[in-house]
Design an enzyme around this catalytic site. Structure first.
Site, PDB file in Angstrom:
ATOM      1  NE  ARG A 182      -4.538  -1.264   9.903  1.00 16.65           N
ATOM      2  CZ  ARG A 182      -3.494  -0.650   9.378  1.00 16.65           C
ATOM      3  NH1 ARG A 182      -3.579   0.587   8.974  1.00 16.65           N
ATOM      4  NH2 ARG A 182      -2.353  -1.299   9.230  1.00 16.65           N
TER       5      ARG A 182
ATOM      6  NE  ARG B  10       6.167  -0.354  10.125  1.00 16.42           N
ATOM      7  CZ  ARG B  10       5.018  -0.286   9.454  1.00 16.42           C
ATOM      8  NH1 ARG B  10       4.980   0.295   8.261  1.00 16.42           N
ATOM      9  NH2 ARG B  10       3.916  -0.784   9.950  1.00 16.42           N
TER      10      ARG B  10
ATOM     11  NE  ARG C   3       1.862  -4.462  11.240  1.00 16.52           N
ATOM     12  CZ  ARG C   3       2.805  -4.170  10.348  1.00 16.52           C
ATOM     13  NH1 ARG C   3       3.994  -4.737  10.431  1.00 16.52           N
ATOM     14  NH2 ARG C   3       2.563  -3.323   9.404  1.00 16.52           N
TER      15      ARG C   3
ATOM     16  NE  ARG D 252       7.258  -2.718   5.921  1.00 20.18           N
ATOM     17  CZ  ARG D 252       5.937  -2.700   5.814  1.00 20.18           C
ATOM     18  NH1 ARG D 252       5.368  -2.122   4.775  1.00 20.18           N
ATOM     19  NH2 ARG D 252       5.181  -3.257   6.726  1.00 20.18           N
TER      20      ARG D 252
ATOM     21  CE  LYS E 190      -2.362  -0.769   3.800  1.00 30.48           C
ATOM     22  NZ  LYS E 190      -1.733  -2.004   4.268  1.00 30.48           N
TER      23      LYS E 190
HETATM   24  P1  AMP Z   1       0.501   0.670   8.938  1.00 34.05           P
HETATM   25  O1  AMP Z   1       1.682   1.552   8.748  1.00 34.05           O
HETATM   26  O2  AMP Z   1      -0.696   1.115   8.120  1.00 34.05           O
HETATM   27  O3  AMP Z   1       0.824  -0.790   8.768  1.00 34.05           O
HETATM   28  O4  AMP Z   1       0.020   0.861  10.466  1.00 34.05           O
HETATM   29  C1  AMP Z   1       0.883   0.545  11.533  1.00 34.05           C
HETATM   30  C2  AMP Z   1       0.078   0.409  12.824  1.00 34.05           C
HETATM   31  O5  AMP Z   1      -0.595   1.633  13.130  1.00 34.05           O
HETATM   32  C3  AMP Z   1      -1.033  -0.639  12.792  1.00 34.05           C
HETATM   33  O6  AMP Z   1      -0.560  -1.949  13.053  1.00 34.05           O
HETATM   34  C4  AMP Z   1      -1.946  -0.120  13.912  1.00 34.05           C
HETATM   35  O7  AMP Z   1      -1.407  -0.398  15.191  1.00 34.05           O
HETATM   36  C5  AMP Z   1      -1.870   1.389  13.720  1.00 34.05           C
HETATM   37  N1  AMP Z   1      -2.905   1.864  12.766  1.00 34.05           N
HETATM   38  C6  AMP Z   1      -2.691   2.481  11.573  1.00 34.05           C
HETATM   39  N2  AMP Z   1      -3.852   2.818  10.997  1.00 34.05           N
HETATM   40  C7  AMP Z   1      -4.825   2.387  11.835  1.00 34.05           C
HETATM   41  C8  AMP Z   1      -6.248   2.422  11.784  1.00 34.05           C
HETATM   42  N3  AMP Z   1      -6.903   2.953  10.737  1.00 34.05           N
HETATM   43  N4  AMP Z   1      -6.934   1.876  12.819  1.00 34.05           N
HETATM   44  C9  AMP Z   1      -6.301   1.348  13.886  1.00 34.05           C
HETATM   45  N5  AMP Z   1      -4.969   1.264  13.993  1.00 34.05           N
HETATM   46  C10 AMP Z   1      -4.223   1.792  12.977  1.00 34.05           C
END
Ligand code: AMP
Length: 215
Positions: free
Chosen positions: A85, A157, A168, A124, A13
């Site tokens: 999400r 990360r 996740r 990554r 993404k």
């Molecule tokens: P990402 O970079 O999109 O993979 O997001 C990393 C982390 O941020 C996720 O594993 C969640 O802990 C938190 N996070 C990001 N976006 C959301 C969302 N829309 N709702 C809830 N948690 C989020």
């Protein structure tokens, strides 16, 4: 115009968002990036979100919606990455947009087999300073461990470790995947195979956006 990029962690993404922003000039809203920045700056929001983000759980819907409200201006052109999400977040987003007379126009769902998503996440690396994304298998920096763009150190990360990556993905299946059925019901979902190379994935995504614009 509101476009959502939906997909499991590791489905590309972030990479595809960067390409689509360049191509179409959308404003970019990536809730994961915002949380990481807030955590690094030790803001109140960052402190509330930190334990969830680091352990691979979802930040509670109320906190997410509070953060997003005000960052989406009515009438804007947005590409949303990592938000919504959950189905409750999708309802919250509709409410925010409706107030400005807007709605979600297109949901692009990136599909990828689970083992490949885990492989991509655990390989990554990101720049500790500018956030540029690398991959030790498919997108290596010119000098190992160093960002091509700004020269800062590359890091993994914390939530890309194997155990957290697996969690996740489980969270995605349980809490986020229901959005596929939800947006299918609204007839605005298009599925794209994310296992192809990035240029082909970009072309497939762009074809859907162009088709929407031509309507
Ligand atoms: P990402 O970079 O999109 O993979 O997001 C990393 C982390 O941020 C996720 O594993 C969640 O802990 C938190 N996070 C990001 N976006 C959301 C969302 N829309 N709702 C809830 N948690 C989020």
């Amino acid at each position: 115009m509101i476009v959502i990029l939906l997909g499991a962690p590791g489905s590309g993404k972030g990479t595809q968002s960067q390409r689509l922003i360049k191509r179409y000039g959308y404003q970019y809203l990536a809730t994961g990036d915002i949380f990481r920045a807030e955590i690094a700056q030790k803001t109140e929001l960052g402190q509330k979100a930190e334990s969830y983000v680091k352990s691979g759980k979802l930040v509670p819907d109320g906190l997410v919606l509070e953060m997003v409200t005000g960052r989406i201006q009515p009438g804007g052109k947005y590409l949303l990455d990592g938000f919504p999400r959950t189905v409750d977040q999708a309802h919250g987003l509709s409410d925010i947009l409706r107030r400005g007379g807007a709605e979600v126009d297109l949901v692009l769902s990136l599909t990828l087999p689970t083992p490949e998503a885990i492989r991509r996440m655990t390989s990554r690396r990101i720049c500790s300073k500018c956030g540029e994304v690398y991959n030790v298998i498919s997108r290596r920096p010119k000098v190992e461990g160093v960002c091509d763009k700004c020269g800062a150190a590359l890091i993994q990360r914390e939530d890309d470790s194997t155990a957290t990556a697996e969690r996740r993905l489980m969270v995605f299946e349980l809490q986020t995947h229901p959005l596929v059925a939800y947006y299918k019901g609204e007839q605005i979902l298009r599925e794209i195979d994310a296992s192809a190379d990035p240029d082909r994935v970009e072309a497939a995504l762009a074809a859907e956006i162009d088709a929407l614009k031509a309507r």
